[in-house]
Design a protein around this motif. Structure first.
Motif, PDB file in Angstrom:
ATOM      1  N   GLN A  89     -55.593   3.537 -93.054  1.00  0.00           N
ATOM      2  CA  GLN A  89     -55.591   4.800 -92.319  1.00  0.00           C
ATOM      3  C   GLN A  89     -56.536   5.842 -92.925  1.00  0.00           C
ATOM      4  O   GLN A  89     -57.220   6.560 -92.197  1.00  0.00           O
ATOM      5  N   GLN A  90     -56.580   5.950 -94.236  1.00  0.00           N
ATOM      6  CA  GLN A  90     -57.387   6.992 -94.860  1.00  0.00           C
ATOM      7  C   GLN A  90     -58.859   6.896 -94.480  1.00  0.00           C
ATOM      8  O   GLN A  90     -59.526   7.902 -94.241  1.00  0.00           O
ATOM      9  N   ASN A  91     -59.368   5.669 -94.424  1.00  0.00           N
ATOM     10  CA  ASN A  91     -60.799   5.488 -94.170  1.00  0.00           C
ATOM     11  C   ASN A  91     -61.116   5.030 -92.750  1.00  0.00           C
ATOM     12  O   ASN A  91     -62.284   4.791 -92.431  1.00  0.00           O
ATOM     13  N   ALA A  92     -60.100   4.896 -91.909  1.00  0.00           N
ATOM     14  CA  ALA A  92     -60.302   4.313 -90.581  1.00  0.00           C
ATOM     15  C   ALA A  92     -61.369   5.043 -89.781  1.00  0.00           C
ATOM     16  O   ALA A  92     -62.256   4.416 -89.187  1.00  0.00           O
ATOM     17  N   HIS A  93     -61.312   6.363 -89.742  1.00  0.00           N
ATOM     18  CA  HIS A  93     -62.263   7.064 -88.873  1.00  0.00           C
ATOM     19  C   HIS A  93     -63.679   6.968 -89.411  1.00  0.00           C
ATOM     20  O   HIS A  93     -64.641   6.944 -88.645  1.00  0.00           O
ATOM     21  N   HIS A  94     -63.845   6.864 -90.732  1.00  0.00           N
ATOM     22  CA  HIS A  94     -65.187   6.672 -91.292  1.00  0.00           C
ATOM     23  C   HIS A  94     -65.745   5.318 -90.879  1.00  0.00           C
ATOM     24  O   HIS A  94     -66.897   5.208 -90.433  1.00  0.00           O
ATOM     25  N   ARG A  96     -63.593  -2.875 -94.816  1.00  0.00           N
ATOM     26  CA  ARG A  96     -63.404  -2.469 -96.216  1.00  0.00           C
ATOM     27  C   ARG A  96     -64.242  -3.316 -97.152  1.00  0.00           C
ATOM     28  O   ARG A  96     -64.803  -2.801 -98.131  1.00  0.00           O
ATOM     29  N   GLU A  97     -64.342  -4.607 -96.877  1.00  0.00           N
ATOM     30  CA  GLU A  97     -65.146  -5.478 -97.733  1.00  0.00           C
ATOM     31  C   GLU A  97     -66.618  -5.073 -97.685  1.00  0.00           C
ATOM     32  O   GLU A  97     -67.302  -5.064 -98.713  1.00  0.00           O
ATOM     33  N   ALA A  98     -67.101  -4.709 -96.504  1.00  0.00           N
ATOM     34  CA  ALA A  98     -68.507  -4.331 -96.357  1.00  0.00           C
ATOM     35  C   ALA A  98     -68.795  -2.936 -96.913  1.00  0.00           C
ATOM     36  O   ALA A  98     -69.900  -2.666 -97.405  1.00  0.00           O
ATOM     37  N   ASN A  99     -67.802  -2.049 -96.846  1.00  0.00           N
ATOM     38  CA  ASN A  99     -68.003  -0.657 -97.275  1.00  0.00           C
ATOM     39  C   ASN A  99     -66.689  -0.135 -97.843  1.00  0.00           C
ATOM     40  O   ASN A  99     -65.919   0.516 -97.151  1.00  0.00           O
ATOM     41  N   PRO A 100     -66.415  -0.415 -99.114  1.00  0.00           N
ATOM     42  CA  PRO A 100     -65.106  -0.086 -99.701  1.00  0.00           C
ATOM     43  C   PRO A 100     -64.782   1.407 -99.733  1.00  0.00           C
ATOM     44  O   PRO A 100     -63.617   1.781 -99.665  1.00  0.00           O
ATOM     45  N   HIS A 101     -65.808   2.249 -99.856  1.00  0.00           N
ATOM     46  CA  HIS A 101     -65.560   3.681-100.010  1.00  0.00           C
ATOM     47  C   HIS A 101     -66.443   4.473 -99.033  1.00  0.00           C
ATOM     48  O   HIS A 101     -67.382   5.164 -99.449  1.00  0.00           O
ATOM     49  N   PRO A 102     -66.129   4.412 -97.743  1.00  0.00           N
ATOM     50  CA  PRO A 102     -66.954   5.125 -96.760  1.00  0.00           C
ATOM     51  C   PRO A 102     -66.766   6.634 -96.865  1.00  0.00           C
ATOM     52  O   PRO A 102     -65.680   7.107 -97.195  1.00  0.00           O
ATOM     53  N   VAL A 103     -67.830   7.365 -96.602  1.00  0.00           N
ATOM     54  CA  VAL A 103     -67.769   8.834 -96.642  1.00  0.00           C
ATOM     55  C   VAL A 103     -68.542   9.388 -95.447  1.00  0.00           C
ATOM     56  O   VAL A 103     -69.350   8.701 -94.826  1.00  0.00           O
ATOM     57  N   THR A 104     -68.306  10.646 -95.152  1.00  0.00           N
ATOM     58  CA  THR A 104     -69.063  11.304 -94.103  1.00  0.00           C
ATOM     59  C   THR A 104     -70.534  11.359 -94.476  1.00  0.00           C
ATOM     60  O   THR A 104     -70.889  11.469 -95.666  1.00  0.00           O
ATOM     61  N   VAL A 141     -61.837  16.098 -97.638  1.00  0.00           N
ATOM     62  CA  VAL A 141     -61.662  16.980 -98.794  1.00  0.00           C
ATOM     63  C   VAL A 141     -60.246  16.900 -99.361  1.00  0.00           C
ATOM     64  O   VAL A 141     -60.055  16.847-100.580  1.00  0.00           O
ATOM     65  N   PHE A 142     -59.257  16.857 -98.473  1.00  0.00           N
ATOM     66  CA  PHE A 142     -57.871  16.936 -98.921  1.00  0.00           C
ATOM     67  C   PHE A 142     -57.136  15.593 -98.891  1.00  0.00           C
ATOM     68  O   PHE A 142     -55.926  15.536 -99.116  1.00  0.00           O
ATOM     69  N   ASP A 143     -57.876  14.517 -98.592  1.00  0.00           N
ATOM     70  CA  ASP A 143     -57.332  13.149 -98.651  1.00  0.00           C
ATOM     71  C   ASP A 143     -56.108  12.939 -97.772  1.00  0.00           C
ATOM     72  O   ASP A 143     -55.210  12.171 -98.107  1.00  0.00           O
ATOM     73  N   PHE A 144     -56.104  13.624 -96.630  1.00  0.00           N
ATOM     74  CA  PHE A 144     -55.044  13.407 -95.644  1.00  0.00           C
ATOM     75  C   PHE A 144     -55.569  12.429 -94.601  1.00  0.00           C
ATOM     76  O   PHE A 144     -56.695  12.579 -94.134  1.00  0.00           O
ATOM     77  N   PRO A 145     -54.785  11.407 -94.205  1.00  0.00           N
ATOM     78  CA  PRO A 145     -55.306  10.393 -93.288  1.00  0.00           C
ATOM     79  C   PRO A 145     -55.426  10.880 -91.843  1.00  0.00           C
ATOM     80  O   PRO A 145     -54.877  10.281 -90.913  1.00  0.00           O
ATOM     81  N   ALA A 146     -56.140  11.978 -91.648  1.00  0.00           N
ATOM     82  CA  ALA A 146     -56.370  12.516 -90.308  1.00  0.00           C
ATOM     83  C   ALA A 146     -57.502  11.741 -89.639  1.00  0.00           C
ATOM     84  O   ALA A 146     -58.439  11.307 -90.308  1.00  0.00           O
ATOM     85  N   GLN A 147     -57.411  11.573 -88.327  1.00  0.00           N
ATOM     86  CA  GLN A 147     -58.389  10.783 -87.588  1.00  0.00           C
ATOM     87  C   GLN A 147     -59.241  11.698 -86.707  1.00  0.00           C
ATOM     88  O   GLN A 147     -58.768  12.214 -85.708  1.00  0.00           O
ATOM     89  N   ALA A 148     -60.475  11.900 -87.117  1.00  0.00           N
ATOM     90  CA  ALA A 148     -61.387  12.769 -86.375  1.00  0.00           C
ATOM     91  C   ALA A 148     -62.127  11.937 -85.334  1.00  0.00           C
ATOM     92  O   ALA A 148     -63.074  11.222 -85.652  1.00  0.00           O
TER      93      ALA A 148
END
Length: 222
Positions: free
Chosen positions: A184-189, A26-34, A141-148
Motif C-alpha cells: 500500500q505505501q508504494n502502490a501509487h508510485h 517491488r522487485e524492479a523498483n524497491p524504493h519508488p519515489v515521486t 513526506v509523512f509515510d501515510f499510505p495515501a493513494q494519489a
C-alpha cells in the motif's frame, strides 16, 4: 475529473494476482519515489500544486532555482506573487498557481505556524490543494499510505483491473480495498510510473510490460 466508460465495473483482480503483480513492481523498483524534486514538506506541497496540467519535468525546471531561494512559507511570502509568477511562467496556468501558492503560504503561516499539517482535511483547506495533492504529501513526506490517483493511475487501475473505478475516488478506494497491505505505501508510485512509461494511453508498451501475462487487458499491442 477522469471518469471510466464502464457502466458496470468488472471485478478487481484476485488477491493472489495482486500479490504477484506488486511483487514484480517491488522487485524492479524497491524504493519508488515521486519524480518531483523537493527539499521538505512545504516545497513538495508547492511542487505538486504546480504540477496540475503540467509535467513533472517542466515543474522541476521551474522550481530548481526557486527552491534554492525559498524553502518555507514565510520565505515564499517574502518573495511575493510577482517574483513567483516570473519564476514559474513556463508552467501552464502559472498566474493562478502563483496566487494559490502565495495564498496557501499565508494560510500556513497564520494558521499552522509555518508547518505543513499532517491531515488530509487540513491540507485540502489550502488554496489550490485538492485530494490528490494532499495524498501525495501525506504519502511522500509523512509515510501515510495515501493513494494519489491521477489520470495515469486511473487508466492503469481500470485497464489492468488492479483497481477498477468510475472516477478517481472510486479507483482510490479500490486500491485501498484490493492492493495487499504490504504494498500500500508504494502502490501509487508504482502505478503512476507504470502508466507513465509502460501502460501508456494511446499505445501501451505490452511487449516490455513486466505484468503482461497477469494483465487481463484484451487489446494488447504487439
Amino acid at each position: 475529473m477522469a471518469r471510466s466508460t464502464f457502466s458496470r465495473l468488472p471485478p478487481a483482480l484476485p488477491y493472489a494476482t495482486q500479490v504477484a503483480i506488486f511483487s514484480r513492481f517491488r522487485e524492479a523498483n524497491p524504493h519508488p519515489v515521486t519524480e518531483l524534486e523537493y527539499t521538505n514538506a512545504f516545497t513538495l506541497l508547492v511542487a505538486v500544486a504546480l504540477s496540475a496540467q503540467a509535467t513533472d519535468v517542466g515543474v522541476n525546471k521551474a522550481t530548481k532555482s526557486l527552491f534554492q531561494r525559498v524553502s518555507t512559507p514565510q520565505e515564499m511570502l517574502e518573495l511575493g506573487v510577482e517574483a513567483l509568477t516570473e519564476q514559474i511562467k513556463t508552467i501552464g496556468l502559472y498566474r493562478q498557481k502563483a496566487k494559490n501558492v502565495i495564498a496557501l503560504s499565508r494560510r500556513l503561516v497564520e494558521e499552522y505556524g509555518g508547518e505543513v499539517p499532517q491531515s488530509r482535511a487540513a491540507l485540502m483547506t489550502l488554496p489550490g490543494v485538492g485530494r490528490k495533492t494532499a495524498n501525495v504529501v501525506l504519502n511522500s513526506v509523512f509515510d501515510f499510505p495515501a493513494q494519489a490517483v491521477d489520470t495515469h493511475i486511473f487508466r492503469v487501475g481500470n485497464r489492468t483491473r488492479i483497481a477498477p473505478g468510475r472516477d478517481v475516488e472510486e479507483v482510490e478506494r479500490a486500491i485501498e480495498d484490493n492492493v495487499p497491505v504490504p504494498f500500500q505505501q508504494n502502490a501509487h508510485h508504482w502505478l503512476i510510473l507504470h502508466g507513465r512509461y509502460i501502460c501508456q494511453a494511446r499505445r501501451p508498451r505490452c511487449r516490455i510490460c513486466p505484468i503482461e501475462d497477469l494483465c487481463p487487458y484484451e487489446e494488447k499491442t504487439e
